[in-house]
Scaffold this motif. Sequence first.
Motif, PDB file in Angstrom:
ATOM      1  N   ASN A  70     -88.902  23.491 -15.171  1.00 50.30           N
ATOM      2  CA  ASN A  70     -87.880  22.460 -15.092  1.00 50.30           C
ATOM      3  C   ASN A  70     -88.021  21.486 -16.245  1.00 50.30           C
ATOM      4  OD1 ASN A  70     -86.900  23.543 -12.655  1.00 50.30           O
ATOM      5  ND2 ASN A  70     -88.482  22.490 -11.500  1.00 50.30           N
TER       6      ASN A  70
ATOM      7  N   THR B 143     -84.507  27.885 -13.579  1.00 51.13           N
ATOM      8  CA  THR B 143     -84.625  26.425 -13.564  1.00 51.13           C
ATOM      9  C   THR B 143     -83.880  25.893 -12.356  1.00 51.13           C
ATOM     10  OG1 THR B 143     -84.471  24.429 -14.927  1.00 51.13           O
ATOM     11  CG2 THR B 143     -82.555  25.902 -14.919  1.00 51.13           C
TER      12      THR B 143
ATOM     13  N   THR C  25     -78.651  21.955 -17.892  1.00 53.84           N
ATOM     14  CA  THR C  25     -79.321  22.885 -16.987  1.00 53.84           C
ATOM     15  C   THR C  25     -79.269  24.309 -17.540  1.00 53.84           C
ATOM     16  OG1 THR C  25     -78.497  21.497 -15.180  1.00 53.84           O
ATOM     17  CG2 THR C  25     -79.497  23.595 -14.579  1.00 53.84           C
TER      18      THR C  25
END
Length: 370
Positions: free
Chosen positions: A370, A335, A347
């Motif tokens: 993402n 990612t 994240t």
Amino acid sequence: MALVGNTFFWTFFFMIGFVASLEIVEDLGPELVQRWLHRRISAAAAVVIYVLAVIMFVRMLRLFGTTFTWTANAIRNGALIYVSKRLQDRRAFAWLLVGFFVSLWPFWQWNYWAMAWQVLILVLLLPINWYQDWIKANWLRHGLVLSVISLVYWLFDMYAFHYPLGETLAVWVCFVVVIVLAHMYDYLLVYRQQKTSTLEYDNQHDALTGVHSLSKFTSDFGRYHQLSLDGNMPAVHLVMLDIDHFKRINDTYGHLAGNDVLKAFASDLETYLDQSAFPCTLYRTGGEEFSLLIAGGATDQQVRAIVDGYVAHLRQLTIATAGVKLHLTVSAGITKVMAGDKRNDITIARADANLYAAKRGGRDQVVAGN
């Protein structure tokens, strides 16, 4: 006794401060010169400049009548003898001796015998500087060299300044004690610095594999994450990797074989990443789980190519352990730090979800998103 006590007191505290300040000059001197004067100099040149400045300052104090010749000579002798076994750059040390000799002008009212003897005792410091590692390797040898060279210097001062023999020998004994204590303090500083470096290294590196540790990952990722959100850093990608069926390796061949697998995997991956065009930092963040930070503005496609390339490369790796040859595969989740990722764990959770999607999809594959 007053002479010996006074000389010991001032020389002792000067030498301790001198030893400590040289550490600072070596570490920060070149950086400060670059920042203030926009000139590059070596650490050795910074030391030479500093020592000559100290010697000139002592000379000025003597000329102003605020310092006894005994104290001034003890300080000068101590600085020279100590630096002779500290400065590694031979050329820089030779320039230091030249600068010191020039600083003695007008050379005892042009006493040529004193000038000649001064040159001789300065030259005697050259072999001490050249063989300093051999000298310092043995405490008895070190102490003997310190005593002999100190005696030579004080006998010269006795001649040049007309000191009485008895007082000279008493001050010499005092001086040897101080210079030995200064070198012991130097050893202590070096030992402490080594211990600090070892502790810092151990904190930042995984003991088994040698790659960066979880605590280092937490620190680096937090910094990269904030810089990326602030727009002060190009795209940062997080890759989480997990060795497939690692528990099976431990259960079948034992934990020592598992350790061999972890070490071989980490070493192979680091070697592979060294060839990348982008900065890649590898961390061990769990038992068989590793994390990778790719900075430098790599695109999603470039990061995917790096990771896909390694997954394919790993299939060809053979690890010999416990009498067998093992082949590994790895699953990976990728990612990128996004503008909406207000916390680090957002994240990390996304990369972790991609990793487990790769494992649920059959392992030995990469999932990015993402």
